[in-house]
Design a protein around this motif. Structure first.
Motif, PDB file in Angstrom:
ATOM      1  N   ASN A   1     -23.704  29.734  38.371  1.00 34.06           N
ATOM      2  CA  ASN A   1     -22.888  29.315  37.312  1.00 34.06           C
ATOM      3  C   ASN A   1     -23.639  28.203  36.587  1.00 34.06           C
ATOM      4  OD1 ASN A   1     -20.461  30.215  38.159  1.00 34.06           O
ATOM      5  ND2 ASN A   1     -19.721  28.500  39.229  1.00 34.06           N
TER       6      ASN A   1
ATOM      7  N   GLN B   1     -13.597  33.300  36.280  1.00 39.08           N
ATOM      8  CA  GLN B   1     -12.880  32.242  35.359  1.00 39.08           C
ATOM      9  C   GLN B   1     -12.953  32.788  33.674  1.00 39.08           C
ATOM     10  OE1 GLN B   1     -14.283  28.252  36.404  1.00 39.08           O
ATOM     11  NE2 GLN B   1     -14.267  28.748  38.468  1.00 39.08           N
ATOM     12  N   ARG B   2     -14.040  33.135  33.216  1.00 37.93           N
ATOM     13  CA  ARG B   2     -14.268  34.020  32.112  1.00 37.93           C
ATOM     14  C   ARG B   2     -14.037  35.336  32.143  1.00 37.93           C
ATOM     15  NH1 ARG B   2     -18.929  32.221  30.043  1.00 37.93           N
ATOM     16  NH2 ARG B   2     -20.006  34.419  29.497  1.00 37.93           N
TER      17      ARG B   2
ATOM     18  N   GLN C   1     -17.791  31.375  37.092  1.00 33.61           N
ATOM     19  CA  GLN C   1     -17.255  31.037  36.111  1.00 33.61           C
ATOM     20  C   GLN C   1     -17.532  32.240  34.953  1.00 33.61           C
ATOM     21  OE1 GLN C   1     -19.639  27.469  35.099  1.00 33.61           O
ATOM     22  NE2 GLN C   1     -18.663  26.342  36.394  1.00 33.61           N
TER      23      GLN C   1
END
Length: 332
Positions: free
Chosen positions: A62, A145-146, A99
């Motif tokens: 991340n 998350q994305r 992420q």
């Protein structure tokens, strides 16, 4: 004299234009094929004692601003640990801590081998159905998350259940995942095995063959500079054709060979399964000469207690296209 000077200046300007225009054109072209990087992992996390190290891995990835996405080569638990809904949901929650867009191709530990007593004596096809529902809730959209949009084989009416086989393209390089698993691609016998289990293997192999061919067709059509294929199983490249341990992979290996030779540009075959990092050229052509297929490279991920990752740098402007770096997690 004035005319001569005008002639010299005009000539110099013409030469400048002719020499700089192609360079400008090359710069404009290269902007669309800039290098990029992504992370490759597999066979993690296996057990509760690995969670701290896996958390370190997530934090490290991340924190890396260069990465575009994370690929997981499957096997998200041991083959003996429970295949319960709770455990599988735990793994999804952990993966959602990334992420970046996160793409998983299934392994045998999370469904094929769930018939084992210690794994809960599940019916493998029931676990496969649950796995698809849990990890691919929006076909064509990654986890993470994305998220990012990908093409799923489920769009094909002939293979509508294969939400896990996906394909995408970036900067003239084509990527695809293939549901090819260990345990001889799901052929290993077990006491409760039924005809439905055998039929599933045949159908999944046919889906993989079709997806491989479509991926290379797309690569040739778009003049791609490289192809990256991700799957879970070590297909036993080193064994002779006809070996029993290759039966579940024989047709797939034949198509890898045919399509890679025809494509002629860099191809990566990435997988997990054996739990140690490996980088080699394992594919040989058929026939008595058995020539090594030089444009094909195999990457095997770290895994099990060896919780590290692989950085893949993709440079479409380089002859190799794919540059591989071992990333040893500092805190692991």
């Amino acid at each position: 004299m004035v005319q001569f000077r005008f002639f010299i200046i005009s000539t110099l300007l013409l030469v400048f234009f002719l020499t700089t225009a192609p360079a400008q054109s090359r710069r404009i072209e290269s902007e669309g094929v800039k290098p990029f990087e992504f992370a490759l992992i597999g066979d993690v996390p296996y057990a509760n004692v690995d969670f701290r190290k896996f958390d370190n891995l997530i934090k490290e990835i991340n924190a890396d601003q260069k990465l575009e996405w994370v690929l997981h080569a499957g096997d998200i638990k041991t083959g003996l640990s429970p295949c319960s809904d709770e455990l599988l949901r735990d793994r999804l929650e952990r993966f959602q801590q990334f992420q970046l867009p996160f793409i998983l191709t299934p392994g045998d530990n999370e469904w094929t081998d769930c018939h084992r007593f210690t794994a809960g004596s599940y019916q493998p096809l029931e676990r496969l159905a649950y796995l698809r529902k849990l990890f691919y809730p929006q076909p064509g959209v990654s986890l993470g998350q994305r998220t990012m949009t990908v093409t799923t084989q489920a769009r094909d009416p002939d293979f509508s259940e294969f939400v896990e086989n996906v394909r995408w393209k970036k900067n003239l390089v084509v990527f695809a995942t293939l549901h090819i698993v260990g345990s001889n691609n799901g052929l290993l016998p077990f006491s409760a095995r039924t005809q439905a289990d055998d039929d599933e293997v045949k159908r999944r192999i046919n889906a993989a063959l079709s997806w491989i061919k479509q991926t290379f067709t797309e690569a040739r059509k778009s003049n791609a500079r490289g192809v990256f294929l991700l799957f879970q199983a070590n297909p036993r490249f080193e064994l002779a054709k006809g070996n029993d341990k290759r039966l579940g992979f024989e047709e797939i290996l034949n198509v890898f060979e045919q399509e890679s030779v025809e494509f002629g540009k860099p191809v990566i075959l990435a997988h997990g399964d054996s739990h140690h990092f490996r980088l080699d050229k394992p594919l040989f052509s058929s026939g008595t000469d058995r020539k090594r297929i030089e444009n094909v490279t195999r990457i095997e991920t770290f895994g099990d207690r060896d919780i590290n990752w692989v950085r893949v740098v993709v440079d479409p402007n380089s002859p190799e296209v794919f540059i591989i770096h071992q990333q040893i997690a500092e805190k692991n």
